[in-house]
Design a protein around this motif. Structure first.
Motif, PDB file in Angstrom:
ATOM      1  N   PHE A  34       6.660  -7.606  12.259  1.00  0.00           N
ATOM      2  CA  PHE A  34       6.985  -8.472  11.091  1.00  0.00           C
ATOM      3  C   PHE A  34       5.757  -8.787  10.234  1.00  0.00           C
ATOM      4  N   ASN A  35       4.692  -8.805  10.800  1.00  0.00           N
ATOM      5  CA  ASN A  35       3.274  -9.124  10.239  1.00  0.00           C
ATOM      6  C   ASN A  35       2.768  -7.885   9.484  1.00  0.00           C
ATOM      7  N   ARG A  36       3.327  -6.484  10.017  1.00  0.00           N
ATOM      8  CA  ARG A  36       2.735  -5.387   9.259  1.00  0.00           C
ATOM      9  C   ARG A  36       3.831  -5.075   8.291  1.00  0.00           C
ATOM     10  N   GLY A  37       4.791  -5.408   8.098  1.00  0.00           N
ATOM     11  CA  GLY A  37       5.950  -5.224   7.172  1.00  0.00           C
ATOM     12  C   GLY A  37       6.708  -4.041   7.580  1.00  0.00           C
ATOM     13  N   ASN A  61     -14.719 -22.037   3.910  1.00  0.00           N
ATOM     14  CA  ASN A  61     -13.233 -22.038   3.537  1.00  0.00           C
ATOM     15  C   ASN A  61     -12.661 -20.637   3.546  1.00  0.00           C
ATOM     16  N   THR A  62     -11.827 -20.487   4.476  1.00  0.00           N
ATOM     17  CA  THR A  62     -11.059 -19.154   4.571  1.00  0.00           C
ATOM     18  C   THR A  62      -9.520 -19.297   4.598  1.00  0.00           C
ATOM     19  N   SER A  63      -8.958 -18.354   4.299  1.00  0.00           N
ATOM     20  CA  SER A  63      -7.345 -18.146   4.115  1.00  0.00           C
ATOM     21  C   SER A  63      -7.249 -17.223   4.683  1.00  0.00           C
ATOM     22  N   GLN A  64      -6.169 -17.099   5.939  1.00  0.00           N
ATOM     23  CA  GLN A  64      -5.743 -15.895   6.760  1.00  0.00           C
ATOM     24  C   GLN A  64      -4.305 -15.894   7.110  1.00  0.00           C
ATOM     25  N   ASP A  65      -3.785 -14.768   7.380  1.00  0.00           N
ATOM     26  CA  ASP A  65      -2.322 -14.711   7.609  1.00  0.00           C
ATOM     27  C   ASP A  65      -2.296 -15.129   9.083  1.00  0.00           C
TER      28      ASP A  65
END
Length: 553
Positions: free
Chosen positions: A503-506, A538-542
């Motif tokens: 699901f994470n890789r589509g 500050n980071t943003s990640q899935d």
């Protein structure tokens, strides 16, 4: 043989005492309802979470030391083809209670769950939870049948009263006081029942040993006199079966709702852990009289007794060896005391089993799935209906039972095979999700059924190495039940991680993601402090995690 009138009177008096205590406890339950901020059903299930420490120890011990435990242990020690090393109940249950206290009490009590199924419903939703409720309920019903059958056989031998009538009356008494006060009625009657069990069994043992028909059990432990020695080695051919039974009893014991019902009723995690450890010690100690009675029966020249020849084993009465020994080796008044022990053990486990099944049905199926807006009073009535229904089913099975020990093992095996791996993952493997849990459940179910079950007359589809044909039936010698649980654990973890990846890789569409394993979140990762300044990254990640959809199923 005429009906044993003094014995019958003693049993009636015992049942009256239990009923009176049950009625008193039901009144206390109503008082606790007024103090408790939760719903009435919560008081019925976990008693307001203020269970007295010693009452908790006694009720947990009494629940485990049931009719199947007492009669099954004596049966196995006496049976010439098995013996002491196959009597795994005392050691297995004690280890199970210690294991539960060390690892399982804290995560369950910290979250203040009401039943064992709550963490599954919280994480995986309703589909898998419903399957686990059904499994657990079936296990409890088999357990109820096992212990009622134990009592029926005992009363039939000693009082010369039909086991049919004794099973019906015992079930009716247990159902009645369980309906009245829920957990309070169950735990306070358990306290009295445990005292009956402990005192009665230890009183009987010296009289059995002093019978002129009994040879010193230390002699028959290693020498073949009337049958094979009652201490025998586990040969390599049967080692796989022995290991399976050991793991079933030890690990299956932490998968019963009856265990968690008492743990969740304590006031703190610490109290729950101490309760488990002390109960494990008492459980082992109370298994010793049954071991001794089985050894005494194996050391008896039955031709010198009123039982005569052939021996109970040759007559197919090994499952009744404890009441047979009491009847033919003890004075009558002592055998009546022995009935008190068995009746107490049966009642203390039947009520726990009935309340356990009914609690899961009412809380996890009726309220969470069928009637989500059900009031506390409505759930309470669902519990009562569940007690009646599961009590009736267990009673019917008890009337048809052939072996106490086989029903006892089958009950533990169901929860070990289908629930243990799920419980470990839901509590201790954060990465597990609904896809892995469902895959693990069905892999485990298919492999277990494919392994066969002689007791249920299910032929094996998979012939594991080391097996043999006995009377045309293939008997597995390989520890395939433990192997099945191990494969299920691996399956749950592997499929959970695979679903994250897909699901994470589509590779799979989000519209198919019913368990929402793909989810984007943003957060601050770290703040590093220096002597002269602060540096904030500050980071943003899935990030992928399992967010159960309670309403999805």
């Amino acid at each position: 043989m005429a009906v044993n009138i003094p014995g019958l009177v003693a049993v009636i008096v015992f049942y009256i005492i239990i009923l009176v205590i049950g009625i008193w406890a039901s009144k206390r339950s109503k008082k606790e309802e007024k103090k408790c901020s939760g719903e009435r059903s919560e008081v019925t299930i976990v008693g307001g979470r203020n269970l007295n420490a010693w009452v908790g120890v006694f009720t947990l011990t009494a629940t485990w030391v049931g009719g199947g435990y007492i009669l099954g242990t004596a049966e196995v020690v006496y049976t010439p083809t098995q013996g002491l090393f196959w009597a795994l109940g005392p050691l297995g249950y004690a280890a199970s209670l210690f294991l539960g206290g060390i690892y399982f009490v804290k995560p369950m009590r910290d979250k203040k769950y009401l039943t064992m199924i709550d963490p599954f419903q919280e994480k995986y939703g309703n589909v898998l939870s419903s399957l686990l409720v059904v499994t657990s309920v079936f296990s409890d019903v088999f357990w109820t049948a096992c212990i009622l059958s134990a009592l029926g056989g005992t009363i039939e031998v000693i009082l010369d009263i039909s086991s049919y009538h004794s099973i019906l009356v015992s079930a009716a008494v247990a159902i009645f006081y369980t309906l009245l006060g829920g957990l309070y009625s169950v735990v306070y009657t358990d306290v009295i029942q445990l005292f009956f069990i402990a005192i009665s069994l230890w009183i009987c043992v010296p009289f059995l040993m002093m019978s002129p028909a009994v040879t010193n059990i230390l002699v028959t432990a290693s020498e073949e006199l009337y049958q094979k020695p009652w201490i025998t080695e586990v040969d390599l051919e049967h080692l796989g079966n022995w290991l399976d039974e050991l793991f079933i009893i030890t690990l299956g014991g932490v998968c019963y709702q009856s265990f968690y019902q008492r743990v969740l009723a304590t006031s703190s995690v610490r109290q729950g852990q101490i309760m488990c450890h002390l109960s494990g010690v008492f459980c082992f100690i109370l298994g010793i009289p049954s071991v001794l009675i089985g050894a005494i029966a194996a050391s008896t020249d039955w031709n010198q007794t009123s039982y005569g020849f052939p021996t109970p084993f040759d007559n197919g009465d090994a499952r009744k060896i404890l009441p047979i020994s009491l009847q033919h080796l003890c004075p009558k008044f002592i055998s009546v005391i022995g009935i008190g022990a068995v009746a107490s053990a049966v009642m203390s486990s039947v009520d726990s089993s009935l309340l356990s099944s009914a609690s899961m049905f009412a809380h996890n199926i009726y309220k969470k799935l069928i009637r989500k807006k059900a009031s506390g009073k409505e759930v309470l009535w669902a519990i009562r209906i569940g007690v009646l229904f599961f009590g009736a089913v267990g009673t019917c099975l008890a009337l048809m039972a052939q072996s106490v020990y086989e029903l006892w093992i089958l009950s533990a095996e169901m929860v070990f095979s289908l629930i243990f791996s799920q419980l470990v993952c839901v509590l201790f493997v954060p990465s597990s999700n609904g896809y892995g849990a469902l895959a693990g459940f069905f892999v485990e179910l298919i492999m277990r059924v494919a392994g066969g079950e002689p007791f249920l007359r299910i032929p094996p589809l998979i012939h594991y190495p080391g097996g043999t044909f006995i009377d045309g039936v293939y008997i597995q010698r390989f520890p395939f039940k433990t192997l099945t649980v191990g494969i299920s654990l691996v399956t749950i973890v592997a499929v959970s991680h695979l679903s994250y990846f897909l699901f994470n890789r589509g590779l799979l569409s989000e519209c198919c993601d019913i368990y929402s394993v793909k989810e984007k979140i943003k957060k601050d990762v770290a703040i590093l402090q220096n002597k002269n300044n602060f540096i904030t990254y500050n980071t943003s990640q899935d990030t992928c995690f399992c967010r159960p959809l309670l309403s999805s199923a």
